[in-house]
Design a protein around this motif. Structure first.
Motif, mmCIF file in Angstrom:
data_model
loop_
_atom_site.group_PDB
_atom_site.id
_atom_site.type_symbol
_atom_site.label_atom_id
_atom_site.label_comp_id
_atom_site.label_asym_id
_atom_site.label_seq_id
_atom_site.Cartn_x
_atom_site.Cartn_y
_atom_site.Cartn_z
ATOM 1 N N THR A 28 0.851 -1.191 0.000
ATOM 2 C CA THR A 28 0.000 0.000 0.000
ATOM 3 C C THR A 28 0.882 1.235 0.000
ATOM 4 O O THR A 28 1.915 1.264 0.679
ATOM 5 C CB THR A 28 -0.918 0.008 1.228
ATOM 6 N N PRO A 29 0.523 2.295 -0.752
ATOM 7 C CA PRO A 29 1.424 3.440 -0.951
ATOM 8 C C PRO A 29 1.949 4.065 0.336
ATOM 9 O O PRO A 29 3.142 4.281 0.499
ATOM 10 C CB PRO A 29 0.563 4.416 -1.749
ATOM 11 N N GLY A 30 1.069 4.363 1.277
ATOM 12 C CA GLY A 30 1.532 5.011 2.493
ATOM 13 C C GLY A 30 2.456 4.141 3.307
ATOM 14 O O GLY A 30 3.481 4.598 3.826
ATOM 15 N N ALA A 31 2.116 2.848 3.425
ATOM 16 C CA ALA A 31 2.942 1.926 4.202
ATOM 17 C C ALA A 31 4.315 1.757 3.575
ATOM 18 O O ALA A 31 5.331 1.700 4.275
ATOM 19 C CB ALA A 31 2.239 0.574 4.323
ATOM 20 N N TRP A 32 4.342 1.667 2.251
ATOM 21 C CA TRP A 32 5.632 1.466 1.587
ATOM 22 C C TRP A 32 6.554 2.672 1.792
ATOM 23 O O TRP A 32 7.732 2.521 2.111
ATOM 24 C CB TRP A 32 5.431 1.205 0.092
ATOM 25 N N ALA A 33 6.049 3.885 1.617
ATOM 26 C CA ALA A 33 6.867 5.093 1.761
ATOM 27 C C ALA A 33 7.405 5.215 3.182
ATOM 28 O O ALA A 33 8.575 5.560 3.399
ATOM 29 C CB ALA A 33 6.049 6.328 1.391
ATOM 30 N N GLN A 34 6.564 4.912 4.175
ATOM 31 C CA GLN A 34 7.001 4.976 5.563
ATOM 32 C C GLN A 34 8.099 3.948 5.831
ATOM 33 O O GLN A 34 9.101 4.241 6.496
ATOM 34 C CB GLN A 34 5.812 4.740 6.489
ATOM 35 N N SER A 35 7.925 2.757 5.291
ATOM 36 C CA SER A 35 8.910 1.706 5.488
ATOM 37 C C SER A 35 10.224 2.035 4.790
ATOM 38 O O SER A 35 11.308 1.736 5.299
ATOM 39 C CB SER A 35 8.363 0.376 4.965
ATOM 40 N N SER A 36 10.142 2.650 3.619
ATOM 41 C CA SER A 36 11.353 3.041 2.895
ATOM 42 C C SER A 36 12.187 4.017 3.712
ATOM 43 O O SER A 36 13.410 3.857 3.845
ATOM 44 C CB SER A 36 10.972 3.661 1.549
ATOM 45 N N THR A 37 11.541 5.013 4.283
ATOM 46 C CA THR A 37 12.253 6.002 5.090
ATOM 47 C C THR A 37 12.861 5.367 6.339
ATOM 48 O O THR A 37 14.014 5.642 6.700
ATOM 49 C CB THR A 37 11.291 7.135 5.495
ATOM 50 N N ALA A 38 12.100 4.500 6.998
ATOM 51 C CA ALA A 38 12.605 3.827 8.195
ATOM 52 C C ALA A 38 13.781 2.913 7.870
ATOM 53 O O ALA A 38 14.719 2.762 8.672
ATOM 54 C CB ALA A 38 11.479 3.024 8.841
ATOM 55 N N SER A 39 13.755 2.311 6.688
ATOM 56 C CA SER A 39 14.833 1.400 6.289
ATOM 57 C C SER A 39 16.166 2.139 6.158
ATOM 58 O O SER A 39 17.209 1.647 6.592
ATOM 59 C CB SER A 39 14.475 0.713 4.967
ATOM 60 N N VAL A 40 16.133 3.318 5.553
ATOM 61 C CA VAL A 40 17.365 4.112 5.408
ATOM 62 C C VAL A 40 17.937 4.460 6.774
ATOM 63 O O VAL A 40 19.146 4.373 7.009
ATOM 64 C CB VAL A 40 17.088 5.387 4.586
ATOM 65 N N ALA A 41 17.063 4.844 7.695
ATOM 66 C CA ALA A 41 17.524 5.204 9.035
ATOM 67 C C ALA A 41 18.157 4.009 9.749
ATOM 68 O O ALA A 41 19.199 4.134 10.406
ATOM 69 C CB ALA A 41 16.356 5.755 9.851
ATOM 70 N N GLN A 42 17.549 2.830 9.619
ATOM 71 C CA GLN A 42 18.095 1.635 10.269
ATOM 72 C C GLN A 42 19.441 1.250 9.670
ATOM 73 O O GLN A 42 20.389 0.928 10.393
ATOM 74 C CB GLN A 42 17.113 0.474 10.143
#
Length: 352
Positions: free
Chosen positions: A314-328
């Motif tokens: 889902t668009p919102g979930a994917w974008a949020q996960s992408s940002t969190a992935s970079v931080a991790q």
């Protein structure tokens, strides 16, 4: 630094680990690489090198005769098997994981006699203890492996974490740009990697394509192709270049793996560094590497795997996960690993 475990044409996990660590240490110290074949130089940094015997040669027992002449303040090996008889230098040996005690099938690229010894070696812990106790310090790549080493009392030597990390020169993708409906798997096809469950899960994801990127033998490919559900899309790439790998990671919905045993899980952090979410088996090591950014599912559940992919898409979930992935991914760095090795070198300076 022992570079003899570097592959000739493409990196595997240990090969990339060694080459990346050498690159990171070089700005801070005078590094000489030990190689056994000049073809290895194509995958190594441009540093001074010395050619000695293969680590699989019987001459490995006497390798210290050659290394002693180099006058090193420290010798680092990204494996635990480097010969040490008669050495006159401090030595750091590395243990990446304990996978093969639970899953004893050896890598297929090893010569047949070595595969036999491999199986015998992993039937008990005492040979590992003998190898590791020859070092001044033992390195490992994760807290998960460190805990296992302590549980099995594998060494009396100090154990330090010199961790894995993503490459630091790549730009993450834009989280506002929707991904294509594809998934990427990077890893071997040994049984414990559990690729079978990924393939079976694709039966519930008919609008997605699963890209299996690594090299694979014809026999193993035939076994896995027979499992592909009707209507599912699974592509066998049989090896990709680093550039092709990055290109797919910058387009795909997620990197996926349901491996049941890892020492670290480098593909996870490589993907997350580019802003690509990961869907992975719920294991201790993946929790360590993926933190709160990864999406965890039971290793043997095709349905849970498929449900996690659909939820992530889902668009919102994917974008949020992408940002969190970079931080991790940013919590791991080769520079930090290099500084840890340099600290060990200072502590061991002058020790035999």
């Amino acid at each position: 630094m022992d570079a003899r475990f570097t592959r000739m044409d493409h990196h595997d996990g240990i090969s990339r680990y060694g080459a990346s660590l050498m690159t990171a240490v070089a700005p801070y110290a005078d590094v000489t690489m030990l190689i056994h074949d000049e073809c290895q130089l194509a995958l190594l940094p441009e540093l001074p090198w010395v050619k000695i015997n293969s680590p699989l040669s019987p001459m490995e027992l006497l390798v210290a005769r050659h290394v002693n002449k180099l006058g090193a303040d420290l010798v680092f090996c990204p494996m635990q098997t480097m010969g040490s008889w008669g050495r006159k230098y401090p030595l750091v040996l590395t243990l990446h994981d304990l996978i093969y005690y639970e899953h004893p099938a050896p890598p297929g690229f090893l010569p047949a006699p070595v595969r036999v010894l491999w199986r015998l070696y992993h039937k008990a812990f005492w040979p590992q203890r003998v190898l590791l106790n020859r070092a001044n310090v033992v390195a490992t790549i994760s807290h998960t492996t460190l805990a296992l080493m302590r549980r099995h009392k594998l060494t009396k030597r100090p154990v330090r974490i010199i961790g894995n990390a993503p490459q630091g020169d790549r730009t993450p993708r834009d989280p506002a740009v929707a991904p294509e409906k594809s998934l990427a798997y990077m890893g071997s096809f040994m049984p414990y990697k559990n690729v079978e469950t990924l393939i079976l899960g694709m039966g519930e994801l008919p609008d997605f394509t699963l890209n299996l990127l690594s090299r694979i033998t014809p026999a193993r490919r035939a076994e896995l192709e027979a499992l592909v559900p009707a209507g599912a899309s699974v592509m066998f790439h049989n090896g990709v270049s680093d550039a092709e790998y990055d290109d797919l990671l910058l387009r795909t919905t997620a990197l996926v793996t349901l491996s049941k045993a890892e020492g670290y899980g480098l593909p996870l952090v490589e993907a997350m560094a580019l802003g690509t979410p990961v869907v992975v088996a719920d294991t201790e090591i993946f929790r360590e590497v993926g933190g709160t950014a990864a999406h965890y599912v039971p290793a043997d559940s095709p349905s849970d795997f498929a449900a996690a992919v659909r939820a992530l898409a889902t668009p919102g979930a994917w974008a949020q996960s992408s940002t969190a992935s970079v931080a991790q991914a940013g919590t791991f760095s080769w520079d930090a690993s290099a500084r840890e090795l340099l600290a060990i070198a200072e502590e061991l300076r002058g020790q035999p």
